[in-house]
Design an enzyme around this catalytic site. Structure first.
Site, mmCIF file in Angstrom:
data_model
loop_
_atom_site.group_PDB
_atom_site.id
_atom_site.type_symbol
_atom_site.label_atom_id
_atom_site.label_comp_id
_atom_site.label_asym_id
_atom_site.label_seq_id
_atom_site.Cartn_x
_atom_site.Cartn_y
_atom_site.Cartn_z
ATOM 1 C CD GLU A 107 75.767 -4.063 27.298
ATOM 2 O OE1 GLU A 107 77.092 -4.093 27.200
ATOM 3 O OE2 GLU A 107 76.105 -2.791 27.007
ATOM 4 C CE LYS A 123 80.657 4.854 25.592
ATOM 5 N NZ LYS A 123 80.503 3.554 24.601
ATOM 6 N N GLY A 183 79.821 -5.974 16.135
ATOM 7 C CA GLY A 183 80.655 -7.223 15.520
ATOM 8 C C GLY A 183 80.419 -6.829 14.365
#
Length: 296
Positions: A259, A180, A12
């Site tokens: 994740e 990815k 970000g």
């Protein structure tokens, strides 16, 4: 153009630092403290060759999201569940772009009202040094694919050109995400299990055998036209980032959630839908989940 960036982590801040040079940026953070630091002092971006500051707006509340012309969602995959109610309140004519590892978010994107949605993968190396400083350690690119809607809304951002921060548009968003995912699914979990940097996976012959076994199972779930070329791409990533610590290993070392669900969890759910039973993938998934539970 007014651009909102949800997430004050490394990606970000990296986005905001570069895009803030040519568009009006608002960063939405998790804490009042970070929002205050960013609003008062701006973002500091550090590379091997330069060090610059970008002035941005920042806030913790999401009340003015509908004033933005374009919104990036740059949070970890596991934070998306908390954001779904907020994202669903965004006006349907505001384009969204999601930048997450894995493909778990594909399972709920159809429920969003937004007419135009982009998906992105990030090849840059970035590390947040503090609440307003991001180190750009590896120059790559941001790959963008159109999930649905009108791609023209992204053209203004393509005009924000910087040699260290290129965008590349892909017509096949799923192929872009799978490429990815393949790298994330091989490198991230195995570096967690072995507690090693990326290069060890191809330098240690025993690690490399498991690397190959895992690839064979993942490739069966997500096949493409050139198996060996796909495998070599991931090997090259390991070699080119041999001294890097994977993002998943960093999360484990920091006692944070990983994740893994969005990466291997998604792969396992896809395998089940195709009637496949990838034993190595299941084993690696369970090992990472166990390590995550012990460290968190």
């Amino acid at each position: 153009m007014k651009v909102g960036i949800i997430g004050g982590g490394s990606i970000g801040l990296l986005l905001a630092a570069y895009l803030g040079k040519c568009v009006d940026i608002t960063v939405y953070t998790r804490t009042e403290e970070q929002a205050g630091e960013l609003a008062e002092k701006g973002i500091r971006l550090v590379t091997h060759k330069e060090d610059f500051f970008t002035k941005v707006k920042a806030r913790k509340e999401f009340g003015d999201l509908n004033r933005q012309d374009f919104i990036f969602v740059a949070v970890k995959q596991y934070h998306l569940d908390d954001l779904v109610p907020i994202v669903r309140e965004i006006a349907s004519d505001i384009p969204l772009c999601f930048l997450q590892n894995g493909m778990g978010h594909l399972e709920w994107l159809p429920s969003l009202p937004n007419k135009t949605i982009f998906l992105a993968t990030v090849e840059h190396g970035a590390k947040r040094e503090d609440s307003r400083t991001v180190a750009h350690n590896g120059i790559g690119k941001i790959n963008i694919g159109l999930y649905r809607g009108d791609s023209s809304s992204f053209q203004t951002l393509f005009g924000c050109k910087h040699p260290n921060f290129p965008f590349q548009f892909h017509h096949d968003y799923e192929g872009m995400l799978v490429e990815k995912l393949m790298a994330n699914a091989l490198i991230n979990p195995l570096t967690v299990i072995f507690q090693e940097k990326n290069g060890a996976l191809v330098e240690n012959p025993y690690y490399f055998q498991l690397f190959r076994l895992l690839f064979e199972e993942i490739y069966e779930i997500f096949p493409d036209d050139d198996k060996e070329k796909t495998f070599q791409k991931v090997v090259n990533i390991c070699q080119n980032t041999k001294d890097n610590t994977s993002s998943m290993l960093k999360d484990i070392q920091g006692g944070r959630k990983t994740e893994i669900e969005a990466i291997l969890g998604y792969a396992l759910r896809s395998a089940s839908q195709k009637g496949l039973n990838p034993k190595t993938l299941q084993t690696v998934y369970l090992m990472v989940k166990g390590i995550e539970q012990e460290r968190s």
